[in-house]
Scaffold this motif. Structure first.
Motif, short mmCIF file in Angstrom:
data_model
loop_
_atom_site.label_atom_id
_atom_site.label_comp_id
_atom_site.label_asym_id
_atom_site.label_seq_id
_atom_site.Cartn_x
_atom_site.Cartn_y
_atom_site.Cartn_z
N PHE A 184 0.83 -1.21 0.00
CA PHE A 184 0.00 0.00 0.00
C PHE A 184 0.86 1.26 0.00
N LEU A 185 1.84 1.30 0.90
CA LEU A 185 2.72 2.47 0.99
C LEU A 185 3.59 2.61 -0.26
N LEU A 186 4.01 1.49 -0.80
CA LEU A 186 4.86 1.52 -1.99
C LEU A 186 4.09 2.01 -3.21
N VAL A 187 2.86 1.55 -3.37
CA VAL A 187 2.03 1.99 -4.51
C VAL A 187 1.85 3.51 -4.45
N MET A 188 1.62 4.03 -3.26
CA MET A 188 1.50 5.48 -3.11
C MET A 188 2.78 6.18 -3.55
N ALA A 189 3.93 5.66 -3.08
CA ALA A 189 5.20 6.30 -3.42
C ALA A 189 5.49 6.23 -4.91
N ALA A 190 5.21 5.07 -5.52
CA ALA A 190 5.55 4.88 -6.93
C ALA A 190 4.66 5.69 -7.86
N LEU A 191 3.41 5.92 -7.47
CA LEU A 191 2.45 6.58 -8.37
C LEU A 191 2.14 8.02 -8.01
N MET A 192 2.73 8.53 -6.93
CA MET A 192 2.40 9.89 -6.51
C MET A 192 2.84 10.93 -7.54
N ILE A 193 4.04 10.77 -8.11
CA ILE A 193 4.52 11.75 -9.10
C ILE A 193 3.71 11.67 -10.38
N PRO A 194 3.48 10.47 -10.95
CA PRO A 194 2.58 10.40 -12.11
C PRO A 194 1.20 10.94 -11.81
N GLY A 195 0.70 10.69 -10.58
CA GLY A 195 -0.60 11.22 -10.20
C GLY A 195 -0.64 12.74 -10.23
N GLY A 196 0.46 13.37 -9.78
CA GLY A 196 0.53 14.82 -9.83
C GLY A 196 0.54 15.34 -11.26
N LYS A 197 1.22 14.64 -12.17
CA LYS A 197 1.26 15.06 -13.57
C LYS A 197 -0.11 14.95 -14.23
N LEU A 198 -0.88 13.94 -13.83
CA LEU A 198 -2.20 13.75 -14.43
C LEU A 198 -3.17 14.87 -14.07
N THR A 199 -2.92 15.58 -12.98
CA THR A 199 -3.82 16.67 -12.61
C THR A 199 -3.80 17.78 -13.64
N ASP A 200 -2.66 18.01 -14.27
CA ASP A 200 -2.59 19.04 -15.31
C ASP A 200 -3.39 18.63 -16.54
N ARG A 201 -3.36 17.35 -16.83
CA ARG A 201 -4.01 16.87 -18.05
C ARG A 201 -5.52 16.74 -17.89
N PHE A 202 -5.96 16.22 -16.74
CA PHE A 202 -7.38 15.95 -16.55
C PHE A 202 -8.08 16.90 -15.58
N GLY A 203 -7.32 17.72 -14.89
CA GLY A 203 -7.91 18.66 -13.94
C GLY A 203 -7.77 18.18 -12.51
N ARG A 204 -7.55 19.13 -11.61
CA ARG A 204 -7.33 18.80 -10.21
C ARG A 204 -8.57 18.26 -9.53
N LYS A 205 -9.71 18.89 -9.74
CA LYS A 205 -10.96 18.43 -9.11
C LYS A 205 -11.33 17.04 -9.63
N ARG A 206 -11.19 16.81 -10.92
CA ARG A 206 -11.55 15.52 -11.49
C ARG A 206 -10.66 14.40 -10.93
N LEU A 253 -5.84 -0.84 -4.83
CA LEU A 253 -6.86 0.16 -5.14
C LEU A 253 -6.78 1.38 -4.21
N GLU A 254 -6.64 1.14 -2.91
CA GLU A 254 -6.50 2.28 -2.00
C GLU A 254 -5.20 3.04 -2.27
N GLY A 255 -4.14 2.31 -2.61
CA GLY A 255 -2.88 2.97 -2.94
C GLY A 255 -2.98 3.82 -4.19
#
Length: 470
Positions: free
Chosen positions: A63-85, A117-119
């Motif tokens: 769980f903690l690793l999934v968060m760490a591995a995907l946090m940066i890509p997750g931040g990049k996706l906010t620009d593409r799809f929107g922060r609220k979405r 999924l939670e990660g």
């Protein structure tokens, strides 16, 4: 990241949007809570799902690793799809994972729901929490208070996870703790309906898929190597070497993309600032200590001492109280002391707390004898969590705040997964007083490493209000 005029703009007569802060802070709380509450369910989950302590440790670490591995890509996706979405999507994925975990018939489904999924949901929703806070709270003082509140909720969630999880598990069942998480997610979704995205999404913005895959694979191999340490030394060495090679490939990849004029997953400029690098090191080590201590103490008291979930959770009240007290005083501390002083002091107090726990590691003492050590650990972590991140974020201009925020959160979550993996692997290799002491000694050494990094930070005061949190 350009910040548009908004309700929190400096000079505006309008009050900062507090209705925005409540769901964002609550989102950080529940994600941090999820990272530690399972520690008090080790016996219950092991018996109910017919698994072992190592199985529960694996679920927590993934769980903690999934968060760490995907946090940066997750931040990049906010620009593409929107922060609220992205925020709402992350909440939805997290909620589904919590419900699936509550109904899990075995360890495999628990890992799917909780660890994966939670990660993934957390990695999608946490970056918008910090980016939206930056966009809405543009006044320096207001932003400092907002980030301080989110940071405090994150720390309290991690420290209070064992207590709240213990109460729910003892009163109802460990499955009810996941239902509780799903209910909190519903509340956040309702409260977030009043949040609007200050900036429009950019659907045509490029996404560095190769960089995302390389970073995720590299981090996964490193943590997997640590988890395999008690089974096969050669496998551990191979995984660690392979993980390091993949991460080296990742850095070569993003450097090449940057030189070619393309947008990489991370800008290399984020790693060229010495002060920021030291701040990231202190962040990583702080969360290694926090999550490592949480898992080791919880597992030891449940498996070796035979304590139930509520008894184990109550023991952690001291850490929760300490972290809450020092977090609430963080803004006052920041006005009087430099970040370097606060982070250094925090590590000194935290290591002192671990030494106190070590002195009480014998099996004959009452569990309450652990209270002084846990209180010191909570106080120390609360003192330094916010200033260490302020050091990192204040090292970069406004337009890079979104990118450095993603890196900062990724490093913190990597520290959490490494702390659980390293200390947990030492403990479960031979659940006894000796292994308990050995795990705490390793965590104390990690804390001393953080102290050394803190003493190398510059003496000047960081710019106020530049962010915080895990």
């Amino acid at each position: 990241m350009a910040v548009p005029p908004g309700p929190g703009t400096s000079g505006s007569a309008q009050e900062p949007p507090r209705h925005v802060l409540v769901p964002l802070a609550l989102a950080q709380f529940i994600c941090s809570f999820a990272g530690s509450n399972m520690n008090v369910m080790i016996n219950d989950i092991s018996e109910d799902l017919d698994t072992t302590v190592q199985g529960v440790q694996l679920a927590i670490t993934i769980f903690l690793l999934v968060m760490a591995a995907l946090m940066i890509p997750g931040g990049k996706l906010t620009d593409r799809f929107g922060r609220k979405r992205c925020l709402v999507a992350g909440l939805a994925v997290y909620g589904v994972g919590a419900l699936l975990s509550a109904a899990a018939p075995g360890l495999g489904v628990l890992i799917l729901g909780n660890s994966l999924l939670e990660g993934i949901g957390t990695a999608l929703l946490i970056p918008p929490v910090y980016i939206l806070t930056t966009l809405y709270f543009t006044d320096t003082a207001a932003r400092a208070r907002a980030f301080g509140a989110i940071m405090a909720m994150g720390g309290i969630g991690a420290a209070a996870g064992p207590l709240i999880g213990g109460l729910i598990t003892s009163g109802l069942s460990w499955r009810a703790a996941f239902v509780f998480q799903a209910l909190v997610i519903v509340v956040i979704v309702v409260l977030s309906r009043r949040i609007s995205d200050p900036l429009p999404p950019e659907p045509g913005r490029s996404f560095d898929t190769g960089g995302a895959v390389l970073s995720a694979v590299g981090l996964t191999l490193v943590v997997a190597g640590i988890l395999a340490a008690d089974d096969n030394g050669w496998l551990t060495a191979g995984l660690l070497v392979l993980g390091a090679a993949v991460l080296a490939w990742f850095f070569r990849w993003i450097r090449a993309k940057e030189r070619a004029g393309a947008e990489p997953l991370l800008s290399m400029s984020l790693f060229r600032d010495r002060t920021s690098n030291l701040g990231l090191v202190t962040q990583c080590l702080q969360w290694m200590v926090l999550m490592g201590v949480s898992f080791v103490v919880s597992a030891y008291f449940q498996v070796v001492r035979g304590y139930n979930a509520i008894q184990t959770g109550v023991i952690f009240t001291a850490a929760t109280v300490g972290l809450l007290a020092s977090s609430l005083a963080a803004e006052r501390f920041a006005k009087r002391r430099t970040p370097r002083t606060l982070v250094t002091t925090g590590f000194v107090v935290t290591v002192g707390g671990i030494v106190t726990l070590l002195a009480l590691a014998g099996g004959a003492q009452s569990a309450w004898a652990s209270t002084p050590g846990l209180l010191l650990i909570g106080l120390g972590l609360g003192v330094m969590l916010t200033p260490s991140v302020n050091v990192v974020q204040s090292s970069f201009p406004e337009e890079q705040q979104g990118e450095i925020s993603g890196l900062s959160r990724s490093v913190s979550n990597l520290g959490s997964s490494l702390g659980t993996a390293i200390a947990g692997t030492i403990l479960v290799a031979d659940l006894a007083v000796g292994s308990y002491a050995a795990a705490l000694i390793v965590l104390a050494v990690i804390g001393c490493g953080g102290l050394v990094a803190a003493t190398l930070l510059p003496r000047q005061r960081a710019v106020a209000g530049q962010g915080s949190g895990r």
